[in-house]
Design a protein around this motif. Structure first.
Motif, short mmCIF file in Angstrom:
data_model
loop_
_atom_site.label_atom_id
_atom_site.label_comp_id
_atom_site.label_asym_id
_atom_site.label_seq_id
_atom_site.Cartn_x
_atom_site.Cartn_y
_atom_site.Cartn_z
N ASN A 39 0.81 -1.22 0.00
CA ASN A 39 0.00 0.00 0.00
C ASN A 39 0.84 1.27 0.00
N THR A 40 2.14 1.16 0.29
CA THR A 40 2.98 2.37 0.40
C THR A 40 4.20 2.25 -0.50
N PRO A 41 4.03 2.41 -1.80
CA PRO A 41 5.19 2.31 -2.70
C PRO A 41 6.03 3.59 -2.68
N HIS A 42 7.30 3.45 -3.04
CA HIS A 42 8.15 4.59 -3.31
C HIS A 42 8.06 4.87 -4.81
N ILE A 43 7.79 6.11 -5.18
CA ILE A 43 7.58 6.46 -6.58
C ILE A 43 8.52 7.59 -6.96
N PHE A 44 9.18 7.46 -8.12
CA PHE A 44 9.98 8.56 -8.66
C PHE A 44 9.82 8.59 -10.17
N ASP A 45 10.08 9.75 -10.75
CA ASP A 45 9.89 9.95 -12.18
C ASP A 45 11.05 9.39 -12.98
N LEU A 46 10.76 8.99 -14.20
CA LEU A 46 11.76 8.45 -15.12
C LEU A 46 12.00 9.43 -16.26
N LYS A 47 13.23 9.43 -16.75
CA LYS A 47 13.58 10.33 -17.85
C LYS A 47 13.29 9.72 -19.22
N ASP A 48 13.30 8.40 -19.29
CA ASP A 48 13.09 7.75 -20.58
C ASP A 48 12.51 6.35 -20.33
N THR A 49 12.18 5.67 -21.42
CA THR A 49 11.57 4.35 -21.32
C THR A 49 12.59 3.33 -20.81
N VAL A 50 12.23 2.60 -19.77
CA VAL A 50 13.12 1.61 -19.17
C VAL A 50 13.13 0.34 -20.02
N THR A 51 14.32 -0.18 -20.28
CA THR A 51 14.46 -1.39 -21.08
C THR A 51 14.88 -2.61 -20.26
N MET A 52 15.31 -2.41 -19.01
CA MET A 52 15.75 -3.55 -18.19
C MET A 52 15.67 -3.19 -16.71
N ILE A 53 15.30 -4.18 -15.89
CA ILE A 53 15.34 -4.05 -14.43
C ILE A 53 16.05 -5.28 -13.87
N LEU A 54 17.03 -5.05 -12.98
CA LEU A 54 17.70 -6.13 -12.26
C LEU A 54 17.66 -5.80 -10.77
N GLN A 55 17.58 -6.83 -9.93
CA GLN A 55 17.50 -6.63 -8.49
C GLN A 55 18.56 -7.42 -7.74
N CYS A 56 18.93 -6.92 -6.56
CA CYS A 56 19.72 -7.69 -5.60
C CYS A 56 19.16 -7.37 -4.21
N ALA A 57 19.84 -7.81 -3.18
CA ALA A 57 19.27 -7.71 -1.83
C ALA A 57 19.11 -6.27 -1.36
N ARG A 58 20.04 -5.37 -1.72
CA ARG A 58 20.04 -4.02 -1.17
C ARG A 58 19.50 -2.96 -2.14
N HIS A 59 19.64 -3.16 -3.44
CA HIS A 59 19.25 -2.14 -4.40
C HIS A 59 18.87 -2.78 -5.72
N PHE A 60 18.49 -1.95 -6.67
CA PHE A 60 18.09 -2.46 -7.99
C PHE A 60 18.66 -1.57 -9.08
N LEU A 61 18.67 -2.11 -10.28
CA LEU A 61 19.25 -1.44 -11.45
C LEU A 61 18.17 -1.26 -12.50
N ILE A 62 18.10 -0.08 -13.08
CA ILE A 62 17.25 0.13 -14.25
C ILE A 62 18.13 0.67 -15.37
N MET A 63 17.72 0.40 -16.59
CA MET A 63 18.51 0.83 -17.74
C MET A 63 17.58 1.43 -18.78
N ASP A 64 17.99 2.55 -19.34
CA ASP A 64 17.29 3.12 -20.48
C ASP A 64 18.33 3.62 -21.47
N ASN A 65 17.86 4.01 -22.65
CA ASN A 65 18.80 4.38 -23.71
C ASN A 65 19.25 5.83 -23.62
N ALA A 66 18.69 6.61 -22.69
CA ALA A 66 19.10 8.00 -22.53
C ALA A 66 20.14 8.14 -21.43
N SER A 67 19.85 7.61 -20.24
CA SER A 67 20.75 7.75 -19.09
C SER A 67 21.64 6.55 -18.88
N GLY A 68 21.42 5.47 -19.60
CA GLY A 68 22.25 4.28 -19.44
C GLY A 68 21.86 3.47 -18.21
#
Length: 763
Positions: A362-391
């Motif tokens: 019920n309580t997600p953390h939300i932030f804005d994106l600069k471009d369309t995300v092409t990949m998401i990877l996760q680990c225990a402490r953090h996660f990775l997103i990738m897009d073609n603008a910011s890498g």
């Protein structure tokens, strides 16, 4: 997974639609035999006529732009092929920028290179030509006897794949390079597509079949015959799925060829298929004048505790498997990418990223994106997103950005989840621009490179980082083109081969165990790090599931708790139960309860668990536990070695012996020299027959030179050999060797070591 298909309203186009293409703004443009170019929004609704052109169209493609941010002047254009032999370049507003007469007869197909510097065209005259961005002819690459129906670029923009007759050819634009040609279908090949991500080729032909090939023309999959001719094929930008079009039908297929879903609609033959840049939607050009829009839905994810399913483009259902409770999540924008694991659900829409804890949806953390995300990877402490603008970008699960790793030549549009891996302290990225296989490592705190890039002499196809432990224990596994599996220590860069004929590898999410599909069977290494120590013991820590044959090209998609989730080559998802005892063993050792771990092994009486305990005990220098474990598996030589190590009075001496066990003699010598145990370092080199190094140490520290020479003389006497080393020969002539005095000095050294401060036998 399936396609939610709908057709456009009739009457928008009054004749056959020849081609369709999406731009980075999420707009679809279609060209038709009614000589119009029309625009459609992402929902499949017409937005009006863009241009009226006095021509009939066969193909179209937008200029390749990786993201909206990279949109520059002169790139907001698309190319269309015409039946009069010309191709035309038009702007997004419908203005004709250039028209070029390219072929005798119709210009059937065209494709921009991935870097946008060249345009390839194929014609009814059997020619394939290369043009500049401005429409200047660079070269006529191919002259075939029959028409070339399709052409597509390779990922490096240095190769082309085209089809003519029943044959498919891959050739380089460099004339000296060798080309590959093979017969692909029994009839004419109408369409071919080549994925820049997985380098696989899919073809469709008049024999009513589609086929999947590798980049060398070897058949990987052949479909059953359709009722009608296969008129179009297209890879999704992610390289994970592709679409196949035929008369009144559209099929979504996995990269290995098997079908997720097949839909039927009144569209006539689907002449062309185009995917959106985010890979969530496609459009097909219908032969009866309609357009077919397909949205990828019913995408399911599971992490062992939760299961989530994307019901439609803006709604997701999350189910707790244990409590059987269900929650429904609604989003403002279209969902582009999702990932579930490590107690968190990450959902990226076209404009925002939503991070949910699976225990409090019920309580997600939300932030804005600069471009369309092409990949998401996760680990225990953090996660990775990738897009073609910011890498590549790393975030905490609270939505705070950590770093943005970069390197020269990074092309995010060519990366897939097999080429990037994430752990709590390291990010690994496969550098496709480098020759051979080069893996670049970055720290997750600041995005800085970790040491030099890791190089391999063959092309690397898949990489994966271990998830358990700290930086010192972090391991990177990779599979190369020969399907050999290697692991390498991130800290010490020691590479070791673990297996052959490997299709897939996956690390356990909480322990150091590694699973792999080896020769079509599931294989588990309970402690793969032992490969740096005793390879015979490593074999005893390995478990192979022999009763199940998973077939070719099976892929492990999850390894958590005591189960593996395997996707077979035919698409079936198989859950395989693994032994729970290694997990219990790791939990006990993580808490430092070695006695309880020993009692657990006595209760189980499994040699592989005993071997795992022995390997872990040797790594942790728990010699009493290792002694019991080696005795249980009847490893007499290793048991005697442990008993001998326990007799050494100093901690440094024991550490040096254990370094030798791990095959690191230089590290062992360094430990002894730093501790002042020069005689033990000299004796260690003598035992390893490193005579020159032993003599160097004796001369450097001006002690036990006669001891080295005496051991050397006794060795040669036992081997019935003569001295051939000039250094030893000269020193032997100069130095008197008194055996009684030498043995007395050795005894004194042992007494001195035993009397060092803090010296005591291992208890």
């Amino acid at each position: 997974m399936r396609l939610d298909v709908k057709t456009s309203a009739s009457g928008v186009h009054t004749d056959l639609v020849g081609a369709v293409g999406w731009n980075v703004w999420g707009e679809a443009f279609s060209v038709s035999d009614d000589q119009t170019v029309r625009k459609w929004n992402g929902g499949g609704e017409p937005e009006g006529q863009v241009a009226q052109v006095d021509a009939y169209f066969t193909d179209m493609m937008w200029y390749p732009v990786s993201s909206k941010k990279n949109q520059a002047g002169g790139t907001d254009v698309f190319a269309i092929a015409c039946t009069d032999g010309s191709f035309k370049i038009m702007t997004r507003q419908g203005r004709l920028e250039r028209s070029v007469d390219a072929h005798r007869g119709a210009c059937i197909a065209l494709r921009w290179s991935f870097d946008g510097t060249a345009l390839a065209t194929a014609g009814e005259d059997g020619q394939v030509k290369i043009w500049s961005r401005n429409g200047m002819l660079r070269s006529t690459l191919v002259q075939c006897e029959s028409p070339v129906y399709c052409v597509v670029w390779g990922w490096d923009s240095d190769q082309l794949c085209y089809c003519s007759g029943s044959f498919v050819t891959i050739c380089s634009i460099q004339s000296s390079a060798k080309q590959i040609t093979w017969k692909a279908h029994d009839g004419v090949v109408l369409k071919v597509d080549w994925s820049p991500i997985n380098h696989m080729v899919v073809t469709g032909g008049e024999d009513c079949k589609y086929k999947v090939w590798d980049g060398f023309g070897r058949l990987l999959y052949q479909s059953a015959p359709f009722e009608h001719v296969v008129t179009s094929v297209a890879w999704c930008p992610s390289g994970e799925v592709f679409a196949v079009g035929s008369f009144d039908s559209l099929q979504l297929c996995d990269r290995m060829g098997w079908a997720y879903s097949k839909s039927h609609q009144k569209s006539g033959s689907v002449m062309s298929i185009s995917w959106t840049a985010d890979g969530t939607q496609l459009a097909g050009a219908g032969g009866n004048g309609t357009l077919v829009f397909g949205q990828v839905v019913d995408l399911s994810l599971e992490d062992g505790h939760m299961r989530c399913c994307l019901e439609d483009d803006k709604r997701m259902v999350v189910q707790d498997i244990l409590s059987e409770t269900t929650d429904e999540l609604e989003f403002r924008d279209k969902v582009v990418k999702t990932s579930l694991g490590f107690g968190h659900l990450v959902v990226c829409t076209s404009t925002q990223c939503h991070v949910y804890g699976t225990s409090h949806l019920n309580t997600p953390h939300i932030f804005d994106l600069k471009d369309t995300v092409t990949m998401i990877l996760q680990c225990a402490r953090h996660f990775l997103i990738m897009d073609n603008a910011s890498g590549i970008q790393l975030y905490t699960y609270e939505g705070r950005q950590l770093c943005n790793p970069r390197f020269q030549g990074l092309r995010t549009e060519l990366l897939n989840p097999q080429m990037v891996s994430l752990s709590t302290d390291v990010v690994a990225v496969l550098d496709q621009q480098a020759s051979g296989g080069v893996v670049r490592l970055f720290d997750t705190a600041q995005g800085r490179p970790v040491g030099e890039p890791l190089s391999h002499n063959l092309e690397v196809t898949e990489i994966s980082l271990s998830q358990a432990g700290g930086t010192a224990e972090r391991q990177l596994s990779f599979i190369d083109r020969n399907r050999d599996l290697y692991i390498v220590s991130v800290a010490k860069r020691t590479v070791a081969k673990l297996g052959s004929m490997v299709d897939s590898a996956f690390w356990h999410d909480t322990t150091g165990m590694l699973s792999a599909m080896v020769d079509q069977k599931l294989t588990l290494w309970y402690y793969p790090n032992e490969i740096y120590g005793d390879k015979q013991l490593l074999l005893k820590t390995k478990y192979t599931k022999t009763e199940v044959d998973f077939g070719k090209a099976a892929k492990i998609v999850l390894f958590t708790n005591s189960k593996c989730l395997v996707r077979r080559g035919d698409g079936a998802l198989v859950t395989v139960a693994t032994s729970p005892y290694p997990l219990m063993l790791y939990a006990l050792l993580g808490a430092g309860e070695w006695d309880k771990a020993t009692r657990l092994c006595r209760f189980i009486r499994d040699p592989s668990i005993w071997a795992t305990l022995a390997a872990l005990a040797m790594a942790a220098k728990e010699l009493n536990c290792a002694e019991v474990a080696f005795a249980a598996i009847e490893e007499v030589d290793k048991l005697q070695f442990v008993l001998k190590v326990k007799q050494i009075p100093t901690e440094e001496g024991r550490s040096a012996e254990l370094a030798l066990y791990r095959r690191k003699p230089d590290e062992a010598e360094s430990i002894l020299i730093q501790a002042g145990l020069v005689y033990r370092a000299i004796k260690m080199n003598i035992k390893l027959f490193r005579w020159d190094r032993a003599l160097d140490l004796a001369l450097q520290y001006k002690q036990h030179v006669d001891t080295v020479l005496w051991y050397r003389r006794e060795y040669l006497r036992a081997a019935a050999g003569e001295e051939s080393n000039k250094r030893f020969k000269d020193l032997t002539d100069e130095t008197p060797l008194d055996e009684k005095s030498i043995k007395e000095n050795i005894s004194n050294e042992k007494v001195k070591e035993a009397q060092r401060p803090g010296a005591k036998r291992y208890i």
